[in-house]
Design an enzyme around this catalytic site. Structure first.
Site, PDB file in Angstrom:
ATOM      1  N   ALA A 296     -18.287  81.918  -9.316  1.00 37.56           N
ATOM      2  CA  ALA A 296     -17.958  83.332  -9.469  1.00 37.56           C
ATOM      3  C   ALA A 296     -16.655  83.619 -10.197  1.00 37.56           C
ATOM      4  O   ALA A 296     -16.478  84.721 -10.720  1.00 37.56           O
ATOM      5  CB  ALA A 296     -17.930  84.014  -8.102  1.00 37.56           C
ATOM      6  N   GLY A 300     -15.802  88.699 -12.921  1.00 38.95           N
ATOM      7  CA  GLY A 300     -16.410  89.769 -13.703  1.00 38.95           C
ATOM      8  C   GLY A 300     -17.876  89.979 -13.375  1.00 38.95           C
ATOM      9  O   GLY A 300     -18.318  91.110 -13.114  1.00 38.95           O
ATOM     10  N   ASP A 344     -17.337  74.595  -2.628  1.00 37.30           N
ATOM     11  CA  ASP A 344     -18.070  73.971  -3.722  1.00 37.30           C
ATOM     12  C   ASP A 344     -19.518  74.431  -3.683  1.00 37.30           C
ATOM     13  O   ASP A 344     -20.208  74.237  -2.673  1.00 37.30           O
ATOM     14  CB  ASP A 344     -17.983  72.442  -3.592  1.00 37.30           C
ATOM     15  N   CYS A 418     -21.555  80.024 -21.521  1.00 34.11           N
ATOM     16  CA  CYS A 418     -20.935  80.629 -22.699  1.00 34.11           C
ATOM     17  C   CYS A 418     -20.769  79.545 -23.757  1.00 34.11           C
ATOM     18  O   CYS A 418     -19.665  79.257 -24.214  1.00 34.11           O
ATOM     19  CB  CYS A 418     -19.595  81.249 -22.335  1.00 34.11           C
TER      20      CYS A 418
END
Length: 483
Positions: A296, A300, A344, A418
């Site tokens: 997380a 965002g 984790d 990403c």
């Protein structure tokens, strides 16, 4: 090349640990460098010396040196531009100096990069760029001032295209090598982009060009707390092209906006908004009450998920292994139905707060090379290495495997990175699904994105691109666990 440019200088002339104050920071000359160039130099030196990030250190330097307006903009352009172009600047410096850049004292080398960037990428007159840079070198590495003057004068004899023609291989003989130097990316990254784009070098070139542009700041108007059109009017921005929550800012410091301070919006690339919303848009049968964000930080996507969960009566469990990032998630989700766990995410099934089969929707925004966001952190393209991939892809498979354990039969998992690197995208998803031991079906992600979005490919996964969509290069795969 002139003899002066080739002159090796006196022993030790460019080497040593000069140009530092007692705290190890770059020394600030009393008279030499003008303040915007000094600010840029300090930021670049911190990036190369301390592995700092320019977007974190530069604002503090600008404040410390009391730079605002045009001076701050000039310092910012020099910093980001020089970092973005580091590899190409170094190749040009080596050719002009007839010396490997690793044999140049780091303070002088960083100042030279700034000077060469000004000569080849800005409208600063050559004499001003040379003079100001030599003054800067005189302040941070005094013995290298004559050397720097000679190198800069040699660089000034050609424009950028001529230097690229000299230092880069020809496009016909080595297109990847040529594109790497011409468009300021390491070869291995250019090669990975080309592979992800199906070998289309024309489109790869367009991507590289876009990757060198500074992106606009995107806001996410939190559903239930702000409307994107109204927020755009409030901040002087424009509604996003695709995400119903996106607002494009024209500039300025977003942290000063009232909408961010009071939790009505947060800074988030439009691509990140789209992939988080895609998870929520996937159809489910049965319960839709427990959602999980398995990676997380900094919060965002958890913030957007929490805002989307609230009117549905759903709750979000946000997992972050790093304690400081878990605190950021807590701050980002204040007032939303989000519970933050500092643990984790791979402990699914052995942690009572992360029960196997306990969640209806799961997001895995996995740690990755970040090659899809090089526009935002220009130094990252030179910091990342191919050797980073094996440990990252191993972690990605483990986290996706944990997500597939966490989701209930019939529930959905969104795997997001990403990065467009095929090893981090298609290979990781395929391998993790195969190893999971659970029946897994791919959901076509394209209908989960706004209608009319171009260039989404053949599915079922989606790759967003800066040059196609104006977003970071986000990858999205949606998986459904079989009943």
């Amino acid at each position: 090349m002139t003899d002066h440019a080739r002159r090796p200088g006196r022993p030790g002339e460019e080497r040593g640990d000069r140009g530092r104050d007692r705290g190890g920071r770059p020394a600030r000359p009393n008279r030499a460098a003008d303040v915007p160039r000094q600010a840029a130099y300090e930021a670049i030196a911190a990036v190369h010396r301390d592995d700092a990030y320019a977007n974190l250190v530069l604002p503090a330097i600008l404040t410390d040196l009391r730079l605002y307006g045009r001076d701050a903009a000039f310092a910012t352009e020099l910093t980001y531009g020089s970092l973005r172009a580091t590899g190409t600047l170094d190749a040009i410096i080596e050719a002009a100096a007839n010396r490997a850049v690793d044999r140049i004292d780091p303070p002088a080398r960083d100042a030279l990069r700034l000077g060469v960037y000004q000569l080849l990428h800005t409208r600063v007159p050559a004499h001003a760029a040379v003079s100001a840079t030599v003054d800067l070198v005189r302040g941070v590495a005094p013995g290298a001032a004559g050397f720097a003057n000679a190198v800069l004068r040699e660089v000034a004899t050609r424009d950028l295209d001529a230097w690229v023609e000299r230092v880069a291989p020809s496009y016909d003989e080595d297109p990847i090598g040529h594109l790497a130097l011409a468009y300021q990316h390491p070869q291995w990254i250019v090669r990975s982009f080309a592979e992800a784009l199906g070998g289309d070098l024309g489109e790869t070139t367009r991507l590289l060009i876009e990757d060198n542009e500074r992106p606009s700041v995107h806001l996410c108007a939190r559903p239930g707390r702000a409307d994107a059109a109204e927020l755009a009017d409030e901040v002087g921005g424009a509604p996003g092209a695709f995400s119903p929550y996106a607002v494009y800012l024209p500039g300025g410091a977003p942290g000063e906006l009232a909408a961010l301070r009071d939790g009505r919006a947060h800074v988030q690339d439009e691509g990140s908004q789209l992939v988080a919303a895609a998870l929520v848009g996937a159809e489910l049968e049965g319960a839709d009450e427990r959602w999980l964000d398995l990676c997380a930080g900094p919060g965002g996507k958890a913030g957007l998920l929490g805002a989307l969960a609230a009117p549905r009566g759903a709750t979000v469990t946000a997992v972050e292994i790093a304690e400081h990032r878990a605190r950021l998630v807590s701050q980002a989700t204040r007032g939303l139905p989000v519970t933050v766990l500092n643990t984790d995410g791979r402990t699914v099934g052995s942690d009572r707060d992360l029960p196997a089969g306990g969640f209806d929707r799961v997001l895995v925004d996995a740690p990755c090379t970040g090659l899809g966001a090089l526009r935002r952190r220009p130094e990252s393209r030179w910091r990342r290495q191919p050797s980073d991939l094996p440990p990252l892809t191993r972690l990605q498979r483990e986290l996706l495997g944990a997500a597939l354990r966490a989701v209930r039969p019939g529930g959905v998992v969104a795997y997001v990175t990403c990065s467009p690197h095929t090893v981090e995208t298609h290979v990781t998803v395929t391998e993790a699904a195969r190893r999971s031991g659970a029946g897994v079906d791919f959901v076509d992600a394209r209908p989960l994105l706004p209608a009319g979005m171009p260039g989404l490919g053949e599915g079922p996964t989606v790759q967003l691109w800066p040059h196609r969509h104006g977003t970071d290069a986000m990858f999205l795969a949606v998986l459904r666990r079989a009943q």
